[in-house]
Design a protein around this motif. Structure first.
Motif, PDB file in Angstrom:
ATOM      1  N   THR A  51       0.832  -1.204   0.000  1.00  0.00           N
ATOM      2  CA  THR A  51       0.000   0.000   0.000  1.00  0.00           C
ATOM      3  C   THR A  51       0.860   1.245   0.000  1.00  0.00           C
ATOM      4  OG1 THR A  51      -1.727  -1.192   1.211  1.00  0.00           O
ATOM      5  CG2 THR A  51      -1.871   1.207   1.181  1.00  0.00           C
ATOM      6  N   ALA A  52       1.939   1.243   0.816  1.00  0.00           N
ATOM      7  CA  ALA A  52       2.844   2.389   0.849  1.00  0.00           C
ATOM      8  C   ALA A  52       3.463   2.633  -0.520  1.00  0.00           C
ATOM      9  CB  ALA A  52       3.928   2.167   1.894  1.00  0.00           C
ATOM     10  N   ALA A  53       3.912   1.575  -1.167  1.00  0.00           N
ATOM     11  CA  ALA A  53       4.537   1.710  -2.480  1.00  0.00           C
ATOM     12  C   ALA A  53       3.554   2.251  -3.510  1.00  0.00           C
ATOM     13  CB  ALA A  53       5.086   0.354  -2.923  1.00  0.00           C
ATOM     14  N   LEU A  54       2.342   1.731  -3.506  1.00  0.00           N
ATOM     15  CA  LEU A  54       1.335   2.187  -4.466  1.00  0.00           C
ATOM     16  C   LEU A  54       0.957   3.639  -4.225  1.00  0.00           C
ATOM     17  CD1 LEU A  54      -0.848  -1.037  -4.446  1.00  0.00           C
ATOM     18  CD2 LEU A  54       0.431  -0.166  -6.414  1.00  0.00           C
ATOM     19  N   ARG A 151      -7.056  -1.390  -7.412  1.00  0.00           N
ATOM     20  CA  ARG A 151      -5.827  -2.009  -6.914  1.00  0.00           C
ATOM     21  C   ARG A 151      -6.084  -3.324  -6.165  1.00  0.00           C
ATOM     22  NH1 ARG A 151      -5.597   3.555  -6.510  1.00  0.00           N
ATOM     23  NH2 ARG A 151      -3.856   4.485  -7.683  1.00  0.00           N
ATOM     24  N   ALA A 152      -7.212  -3.418  -5.489  1.00  0.00           N
ATOM     25  CA  ALA A 152      -7.594  -4.652  -4.793  1.00  0.00           C
ATOM     26  C   ALA A 152      -9.092  -4.619  -4.571  1.00  0.00           C
ATOM     27  CB  ALA A 152      -6.855  -4.786  -3.463  1.00  0.00           C
ATOM     28  N   ALA A 153      -9.703  -5.790  -4.535  1.00  0.00           N
ATOM     29  CA  ALA A 153     -11.147  -5.896  -4.346  1.00  0.00           C
ATOM     30  C   ALA A 153     -11.460  -6.318  -2.914  1.00  0.00           C
ATOM     31  CB  ALA A 153     -11.743  -6.908  -5.328  1.00  0.00           C
ATOM     32  N   PHE A 154     -12.482  -5.689  -2.334  1.00  0.00           N
ATOM     33  CA  PHE A 154     -12.945  -6.025  -0.997  1.00  0.00           C
ATOM     34  C   PHE A 154     -14.465  -6.119  -1.000  1.00  0.00           C
ATOM     35  CE2 PHE A 154      -8.798  -4.248  -0.184  1.00  0.00           C
ATOM     36  CZ  PHE A 154      -8.315  -4.942   0.912  1.00  0.00           C
TER      37      PHE A 154
END
Length: 577
Positions: A51-54, A151-154
């Motif tokens: 998450t930090a990198a993105l 970026r990600a699914a929740f």
């Protein structure tokens, strides 16, 4: 306690069956650095690091992620994947909205129970600690939306029993709420997933953002300029030591120190018998930060669970999510200490239940360092499918002790303790164990017949009911309490404390900057995840209290390292107003 009348989800399904499924391959990465400098270096490729990198890349920085392991994902990959995000957009979309003050009150009461005063300013806690809670509430939903943006699914985390709209809060006697808990989802179907899915989705997002994930590179030190600011890292690899310069900053998201026995002995509140943390979580950041003059905090705490201590006899300390005792199933079961006495609500959630192992008597002794899970054949042979059936199905496991009567069982436990003395340091049963165990079981059976546990309140919280099997029959007054069988055989498993990981380390400000004791940030140094002092302190707000802050602080640290901030930190070191 009867569940409230609600509309059930359209489909619950056995999503939890994947807890026992084989994990897919971990995210792959490069084994060589693509360059010798970048804007931001991120250390660790779990959810905090990714998450930090993105976030840093989204703010315009070039980023490289360094991972000590042979593949990516960190401890996130083997986790349940749950994420606790107050006031998230999914719950707001269903008409729920968290009240900021009430949510902060809830968080403060759990994180700082000894300081908590509902009538005092900041609920009685230190201003800088309260600022971390405020920052979490104010930014957690924003950070989650950042990941949800391709970026990600929740999805909303499902109720275990299917009787509620979603996972029930772990502290449901204080806040009966649903919706703050989110889970990884399959991007195509929306089905609920676990931490491996989240790690793989984030690794794929790194690839789309052109962020190199470089594996097999353990950061062993930082590079500093003449003013003491951090300007890069030194890492060990198969090619020897390498250096990577960072023009804007270094973000550590390298996990806790559960895999470092020396640090555990130095800092943790008591012995742990194993951990769910990956082997690379050796607390390297602790020594690095101490060398830079950082202030450490929360070093005695961690995310807790229990473990059958005999699983460690081969020297193993790392365990999968399914090996840790997150919840002991069954109704005709109880836990006792070396004196044969109950000391805990056996159905309390893993964090609070494991706290019992670290309680000390007036002389400072850990009388509960190991606990004995006692159960009968009905628990051992339970066949109803459930999210966590353990100890059902363990009849042939070598760590299960058997006895035809309670007296026989006590004698067998005593013999087993002698066999595992090297694990426990020679802990023995108290002389009164056998007699007190019989008395304890009789009292427990009386409570089960009445349907009320006056000693520990077992079965009175909604989350306990949601996590456990329904009643055996209509005559059972409390679904979590049933008398042990009048005749044996009886069974026992010896339990000790374990961690999902530790959660102490350098203190940070509300944007992830690592701080010195005087409150000054160390230039160019940031932290997120389990390697820093957790804003949750000694508490566990609910399911996802590990991954939720990892996402949020990783997001804020990534933006800050790339130069996007919300201004100065919102607190002063002396705790003043």
């Amino acid at each position: 306690m009867s569940p409230p009348e609600i509309d059930k989800p359209e489909s619950v399904g056995p999503w939890w069956a994947s807890f026992t499924a084989d994990l897919p391959p971990r995210p792959a990465g490069l084994d060589r650095l693509p360059a010798d400098s970048t804007d931001v270096v991120v250390v660790g490729s779990g959810v905090a690091g990714c998450t930090a990198a993105l976030a840093a890349a989204d703010a315009g920085a070039s980023v490289v992620v360094l991972e000590a392991g042979a593949a990516g994902g960190g401890t996130t990959f083997k986790s349940g994947g749950g994420t606790w995000i107050p006031n998230n957009s999914l719950m707001r979309g269903r008409g729920r909205e968290d009240d900021r003050e009430e949510t902060l009150r809830y968080m403060a009461s759990i994180s700082f129970p000894d300081q908590f005063d509902p009538e005092a300013p900041r609920f009685g806690i230190d201003q800088r600690d309260f600022a971390q809670l405020e920052s979490y509430f104010d930014h957690a939903a924003e950070a989650m939306d950042f990941l949800l943006d391709g970026r990600a699914a929740f999805r909303e985390f499902q109720s275990y029993s299917g009787d509620y709209e979603g996972m029930v809060s772990y502290h449901s006697r204080q806040a009966e709420e649903w919706g703050r808990h989110l889970a990884p989802a399959d991007p195509e179907t929306g089905d609920q997933q676990l931490g491996d899915s989240l790690a793989l989705q984030l690794a794929a997002a790194l690839g789309r953002a052109d962020i190199p994930l470089v594996v097999g590179h353990r950061v062993i030190d930082v590079l500093t300029d003449e003013d003491g600011g951090v300007v890069g890292v030194r890492a060990s690899s198969v090619d020897g030591e390498i250096e990577l310069r960072a023009r804007h900053g270094v973000i550590f998201a390298s996990g806790g120190f559960s895999q470092n026995p020396d640090l555990v002995q130095r800092w943790f509140r008591g012995p742990i018998y194993g951990t769910g943390a990956v082997p690379t979580n050796r607390g390297d950041f602790v020594a690095i930060a101490e060398g830079l003059g950082a202030e450490l905090g929360n070093m005695e705490n961690g995310w807790l669970a229990q473990l059958p201590i005999e699983m460690t006899r081969d020297g193993s300390v790392e365990f999968g999510h399914g090996s840790l005792v997150m919840m002991a199933s069954g109704d005709s079961m109880l836990m006792v200490n070396r004196h044969g006495r109950r000391v805990v609500n056996e159905k309390e959630i893993y964090q609070e239940r494991t706290e019992a192992h670290f309680e000390r008597d007036a002389e400072g002794n850990l009388e509960n360092e190991i606990l004995f899970l006692i159960f009968d054949d009905a628990v051992l042979n339970e066949t109803r499918p459930w999210v966590i059936p353990w100890p059902a199905g363990t009849a042939n496991e070598p760590y299960v002790i058997h006895g035809d009567t309670l007296v026989d069982l006590a004698a067998a436990i005593e013999r087993r303790l002698a066999e595992v003395a090297e694990l426990t340091g020679g802990i023995e049963l108290a002389p009164e164990f056998g007699a007190d165990l019989t008395t304890t079981v009789e009292r427990f059976n009386d409570a089960a017949r009445q349907g009320r546990d006056e000693d520990f309140g077992r079965g009175e919280s909604l989350h306990e009911i949601d996590w456990n099997l329904p009643a055996r029959d209509e005559e059972q007054k409390n679904p979590l309490l049933h008398p042990l069988a009048a005749t044996g055989p009886y069974h026992c498993v010896i339990l000790g404390a374990a961690t999902l990981d530790t959660n102490g380390g350098p203190r940070i400000d509300t944007e992830g900057r690592v701080l010195k004791p005087d409150g000054e940030p160390i230039a160019g140094l940031f932290g997120a995840g389990n390697c820093i002092a957790s804003p949750a302190a000694a508490g566990y707000w609910s399911g996802g209290s590990t991954i939720g802050p990892a996402i949020t602080i990783g997001y804020l640290a990534g933006r800050a390292a790339a130069g996007v901030t919300d201004g100065e930190a919102a607190w002063v070191v002396d705790g003043g107003a």
